[in-house]
Design a protein around this motif. Structure first.
Motif, PDB file in Angstrom:
ATOM      1  N   ARG A  68      -4.796   2.482   4.208  1.00 27.32           N
ATOM      2  CA  ARG A  68      -5.500   3.345   3.699  1.00 27.32           C
ATOM      3  C   ARG A  68      -7.444   2.129   3.513  1.00 27.32           C
ATOM      4  O   ARG A  68      -8.280   3.676   3.114  1.00 27.32           O
ATOM      5  N   THR A  69      -7.420   1.371   4.151  1.00 21.40           N
ATOM      6  CA  THR A  69      -8.456   0.746   4.033  1.00 21.40           C
ATOM      7  C   THR A  69      -9.203   0.938   4.616  1.00 21.40           C
ATOM      8  O   THR A  69     -10.602   1.612   4.831  1.00 21.40           O
ATOM      9  N   HIS A  83     -10.398   4.713   4.164  1.00 18.95           N
ATOM     10  CA  HIS A  83     -11.425   4.386   3.273  1.00 18.95           C
ATOM     11  C   HIS A  83     -13.307   3.689   4.054  1.00 18.95           C
ATOM     12  O   HIS A  83     -13.769   5.136   3.745  1.00 18.95           O
ATOM     13  N   HIS A  84     -13.030   2.887   5.035  1.00 15.05           N
ATOM     14  CA  HIS A  84     -14.165   2.745   5.850  1.00 15.05           C
ATOM     15  C   HIS A  84     -13.981   4.638   6.607  1.00 15.05           C
ATOM     16  O   HIS A  84     -15.923   4.404   6.908  1.00 15.05           O
ATOM     17  N   LEU A  94      -6.050  -5.224   8.173  1.00 16.36           N
ATOM     18  CA  LEU A  94      -6.391  -4.237   6.455  1.00 16.36           C
ATOM     19  C   LEU A  94      -5.239  -3.510   6.798  1.00 16.36           C
ATOM     20  O   LEU A  94      -4.244  -3.918   7.509  1.00 16.36           O
ATOM     21  N   SER A  95      -5.403  -2.549   5.513  1.00 16.51           N
ATOM     22  CA  SER A  95      -4.037  -1.877   5.867  1.00 16.51           C
ATOM     23  C   SER A  95      -4.526  -0.010   5.699  1.00 16.51           C
ATOM     24  O   SER A  95      -5.626  -0.043   6.174  1.00 16.51           O
ATOM     25  N   ARG A 130      -7.456  -9.568   0.999  1.00 18.45           N
ATOM     26  CA  ARG A 130      -7.988  -8.470   1.432  1.00 18.45           C
ATOM     27  C   ARG A 130      -7.631  -6.730   1.301  1.00 18.45           C
ATOM     28  O   ARG A 130      -7.454  -6.208   1.507  1.00 18.45           O
ATOM     29  N   HIS A 162      -8.151  -3.959  -0.647  1.00 17.56           N
ATOM     30  CA  HIS A 162     -10.058  -3.136  -1.482  1.00 17.56           C
ATOM     31  C   HIS A 162      -9.490  -1.800  -1.583  1.00 17.56           C
ATOM     32  O   HIS A 162     -10.320  -1.405  -2.989  1.00 17.56           O
ATOM     33  N   THR A 163      -8.680  -0.571  -1.338  1.00 15.42           N
ATOM     34  CA  THR A 163      -8.691   0.370  -1.586  1.00 15.42           C
ATOM     35  C   THR A 163      -6.916   1.032  -1.623  1.00 15.42           C
ATOM     36  O   THR A 163      -6.674   1.720  -1.455  1.00 15.42           O
ATOM     37  N   GLU A 164      -6.376  -0.022  -1.998  1.00 11.00           N
ATOM     38  CA  GLU A 164      -4.646  -0.229  -2.405  1.00 11.00           C
ATOM     39  C   GLU A 164      -3.782   0.496  -3.169  1.00 11.00           C
ATOM     40  O   GLU A 164      -2.901   0.339  -3.538  1.00 11.00           O
ATOM     41  N   SER A 172       1.357  -1.442  -0.088  1.00 10.89           N
ATOM     42  CA  SER A 172       0.339  -0.198   0.256  1.00 10.89           C
ATOM     43  C   SER A 172       0.693   1.395  -0.069  1.00 10.89           C
ATOM     44  O   SER A 172       0.596   2.542  -0.876  1.00 10.89           O
TER      45      SER A 172
END
Length: 912
Positions: free
Chosen positions: A873-874, A877-878, A870-871, A150, A152-154, A118
């Motif tokens: 970045r994720t 995002h959440h 998680l990362s 896992r 997602h938004t990386e 990430s």
């Protein structure tokens, strides 16, 4: 240029475009050798552009070198590792064999890879190419697939290329793309563009044998002479009788290699035996054969190898394979010996020592105690870096190299243990079959029996596993190693539901305090109360098997808070010590405790994680129980389709393998679902089936309250009598408020009217003194309210029905809330079906709620990411999605907002 791959190219192009917008995704590309997997990856690399691609390639000769593939992938971005959280940086450093603290948690390692990628992505997209994944070392592949699942938004895209037909090469849990042979139009275009003129006959033969394989289309013509190309020789001289294009391609490479000078072939063999890509190493080893750098020129001109100033790479893995397989055994042994000698004088870290030991082992045809000792050292170092699969292979090779029968059995046993830890249960089973148990000492014998039992749990049945353990117990006598064997025998016998087998285990339990729990769980219920204090004594000093048994004991006898505390500790210790073999079991125990405590979201998360771990490591036995736990959660909350699917999955495996307790839990979930939906007849059928599957009254206690209620509501009062009696006996033995409350509730249902109310009030009084079962308390309120309404005491009924409705709404137990609402309306009170407590939090997804809860404590995105795997970045995002739903704009508003929401005062999950 790619031929006939337009659809696949479009798919990859879209993935990279989404990554440019910050999305993360992964894809497994699989097919036979030469079908175009690498070409498709090269296409993706071209789209991503310079500096945006990380690449690693699995090498068959390095399959046992732990974390080699991961090291190759991350080396270009190693500068980012200093910015990782300390535990994650330590995990990566330990995996790569660098100085520092040893990695204790492979989940931390996976999270470290996710975070590192990430960070390396920056603005994205970042493309990670993992070619020839079937030959990647197991530890690297586990870490990379953990990461891929896992994303997602990386802004990261991960592409795995896997050759079909290689044992152990499958990757599950990720989107799959299978490459088939080219269609006829693409084949015609390919041959016209890429292959010199062929006669119609030769062209026809090439097309027939290549079967649409692009590499075969390219390489088969290259093996023909000019006369064969012109069709003057009949038939075309292609290898006959081979089963696949892959083998035919390998034959063509071998033909090319045989035409090379002897010195060139010697150097290629050395490179194929190691293929570390280290040109200096190959040159130093090749001096033994009188070869020099100039001798590589013919292979380079034939484009069999690609050379740079420091590296040597084969153009295609089949070139390496063809080189090695075509050499005589003596030449292969000599190549490995030369590499070992070259590495002996090469300074470096433990990886050089490991590589040298493997080459020594490959150069040895018989036994050699010195080399065996070196391989055992490799195994111990691999185990220290969490390389359990590599450790197992090293132990096995060490066993082959020793002439001592006792030493061989010990090393094979170590190989079996480490392969079980790595989740390689087919391999574990094969290894155990080769061990002469008569040569094992008592400690090794006990461990050997336990690992055989583990294999049986996931490949056979719990009954078979229990009998293996009992056979071992008989051999051990009163040895100090007896306790863990009998402890696991208790659990496996209970899982089988076999009354006689449970009795056989009970008969072997010594009359001493450390077996108090086991006796209580296998003997008569009236012994339970006398052994309760022994069951929990000294638990903190016990091993995982004993602690899990203690937690199970507490759960069976309604001490849910103790179960929760035990499970939280076990999960924590499994993570800290990287004891993956027990993690899914500990998570299952935790999920069951949370289910009893009404912590449904936490229970779902724990069960889902446990299921993922069980599936990753092939633990089908525990997977079956976790399916049943998730089915029970779905039943409570009205997930009809989900409950049915999960229960069916559990029953499919449980019925085939004699896991009667898991089958009972699955039937209980279906019975509870039908009971909530008002279908008492079907509920009764499922619950009576569940009761028939378990062989000890303590194991049946969890379903007896449902069975009594279903029988009464179905108008079958006589079928409630025995379950109610058994429940009373269990409650008196457990002597816990939660158990006694359920007993009084069921006595109220089966009593005459003048006794029923006293039992209901006694039950509620006990619930007041024990807040660990909010769902069961709400059910007692509901049943009491229903009874009061039938007695025409509507005002009294409303009070209890309102309490039930509020509790069911709080728990999101929709079918039960609907029952309470219907009953409340029948008393004349109007209710709002849309009213729910905590409306703000109900707007969030489960993952958003967990992130928000941790953020409110002041945890940073990086700290939250570490806890939730998680990362960062994720996590961001959440939070970005959650803030508008909560009506706030910054995380500083979270603590005040959450403090205003009334939560039940129950224990929190293990991540708190």
């Amino acid at each position: 240029m790619l031929y006939g791959r337009g659809i696949e190219q479009d798919q990859i192009r879209r993935m990279l475009m989404r990554a440019g917008d910050g999305a993360g995704c992964a894809l497994v590309i699989h097919g036979e050798a030469g079908i175009g997997k690498t070409a498709l990856m090269d296409y993706a690399a071209g789209l991503a552009g310079p500096g945006r691609v990380l690449r690693t390639v699995g090498i068959e000769s390095e399959t046992e070198l732990a974390f080699g593939g991961l090291h190759q992938l991350l080396w270009p971005v190693s500068g980012h590792l200093d910015r990782l959280p300390a535990p994650q940086a330590a995990a990566l450093n330990a995996a790569f064999g660098l100085p520092g603290e040893a990695v204790r948690d492979r989940f931390s390692l996976g999270t470290a890879v996710l975070t590192a990628l990430s960070q390396a992505a920056g603005g994205g997209p970042l493309l990670c190419l993992i070619d020839d994944s079937q030959w990647l070392d197991r530890e690297s592949l586990d870490a990379l697939t953990f990461t891929a699942r896992r994303l997602h938004t990386e802004g990261v895209v991960m592409l795995f290329a896997v050759r079909d037909g290689v044992p152990g090469g499958q990757i599950t849990g990720l989107p799959q793309l299978r490459l088939e042979g080219l269609d006829s139009a693409a084949v015609d275009t390919f041959l016209s563009d890429r292959v010199a003129t062929l006669s119609p006959y030769a062209r026809e033969q090439i097309i027939e044998q290549a079967q649409g394989n692009p590499l075969a289309l390219l390489e088969l013509p290259a093996a023909l002479t000019a006369e064969q190309r012109a069709g003057q020789l009949n038939p075309v001289a292609l290898p006959a009788g081979l089963s696949s294009p892959s083998s035919r391609i390998q034959e063509t490479f071998q033909e090319q290699i045989r035409r090379l000078p002897d010195a060139t072939r010697a150097m290629l063999l050395v490179a194929a035996a190691d293929d570390s890509g280290d040109l200096d190493l190959v040159l130093r080893a090749s001096t033994r054969f009188g070869a020099t750098l100039e001798d590589l020129e013919p292979a380079e001109h034939a484009t069999l190898v690609l050379l740079t100033e420091h590296t040597l790479a084969f153009r295609h893995p089949l070139v390496r394979s063809a080189t090695y397989q075509d050499a005589a055994l003596a030449r292969r042994l000599a190549a490995h010996r030369a590499l070992a000698d070259a590495l002996d004088g090469k300074p470096g870290d433990a990886q050089h020592a490991d590589r040298r030991a493997w080459h020594l082992a490959a150069a040895t045809t018989g036994t050699d105690e010195a080399v065996a000792a070196e391989m055992e050292g490799v195994a111990q170092r691999a185990g220290g870096r969490q390389g359990t699969a590599s450790a197992s292979a090293s132990y096995e090779r060490a066993a082959q190299l020793t002439a001592d029968s006792a030493g061989r059995a010990r090393l094979l046993a170590a190989a079996a243990f480490t392969s079980a830890e790595a989740g390689q249960f087919d391999r574990t089973a094969a290894l155990t079959d080769r061990i002469n148990a008569l040569t094992l000492d008592q400690g090794m014998l006990a461990d050997f029996a336990r690992v055989r039992a583990i294999v049986q749990l996931d490949r056979g049945s719990p009954g078979q596993a229990a009998r293996i353990l009992l056979e071992c117990a008989d051999r051990l006598g009163r040895s100090a190693d007896l306790a863990p064997v009998l402890t696991e025998a208790v659990q496996t016998a209970q899982s089988s539901g076999d009354r006689q087998l449970i009795a056989d285990v009970a008969a072997r339990l010594p009359d001493s305090p450390e077996y108090a729990m086991a006796r209580a769980m296998t003997g008569p219920l009236d012994a339970v109360r006398d052994t309760m204090r022994h069951a929990q004594a000294g638990e903190g000093q016990a091993g995982f098997a004993e602690r899990i048994l203690a937690g199970t004991y507490s759960q069976l006898f309604a001490d849910h808070r103790t179960t929760f505390d035990t499970a939280v500790t076990c999960v924590r210790d499994c993570r800290a010590q990287d004891v993956v073999g027990w993690l899914h079991t500990a998570l299952h125990l935790l999920a069951e405790a949370q289910l009893s405590l009404g912590l449904y979201e936490e229970a779902r998360n724990a069960a889902a994680e446990g299921l993922a771990v069980a599936q990753q490591f092939g633990r089908r036995h525990r997977e079956t129980y976790l399916h049943a736990t998730l089915a029970t959660l779905a039943a409570i909350q009205g997930g009809l389709e989900q409950c049915t699917d999960l229960s069916t999955a559990a029953l499919h495996y449980a019925d085939a393998h004699g896991i009667e307790l898991a089958a009972a839990q699955a039937h209980r979930a279906l019975g509870l679902l039908n009971l909530g939906l008002g279908d008492a007849a079907n509920a009764l059928t499922h619950l009576e089936t569940a009761r028939s599957r378990v062989g000890h009254p303590a194991l049946a206690a969890f379903l007896l309250p449902d069975l009594v209620e279903a029988a009464i509501r179905a108008g079958q009062r006589e079928r409630a009598t025995e379950p109610a009696t058994l429940l009373t006996q269990w409650a008196q033995a457990a002597h816990q408020p939660a158990a006694l409350a359920l007993s009084h509730r069921c006595q109220a249902l089966t009593s005459t009217d003048d006794q029923a109310e006293q039992h209901f009030t006694d039950a509620l009084h006990l619930h007041d003194g024990d807040t660990t079962q909010p769902f069961e308390r709400a059910r007692t309120e509901l049943l009491y309210g229903e009874w009061l309404r039938r007695e025409r005491r509507r005002t009294d009924a409303r009070y209890h029905l309102r309490a039930a409705l509020e509790a069911f709404d709080e728990l999101d137990a929709r079918p039960w809330a609907s029952r309470a609402r219907t009953e409340l309306q029948a008393t004349g009170e109007t209710t709002d079906p849309d009213s729910r407590p905590n409306p703000l939090l109900s707007r969030l997804s489960p993952q958003e709620r967990e992130v928000v809860r941790l953020a409110a404590t002041g945890a940073t995105n990086r700290q939250i990411a570490t806890q939730l795997f998680l990362s960062p970045r994720t996590v961001g995002h959440h939070l970005y999605r959650a803030f508008p739903k909560l009506g706030i704009t910054t995380r500083t508003e979270l603590p005040l907002l959450l403090s205003q929401i009334d939560h039940p005062s129950l224990p929190q999950g293990p991540n708190d």
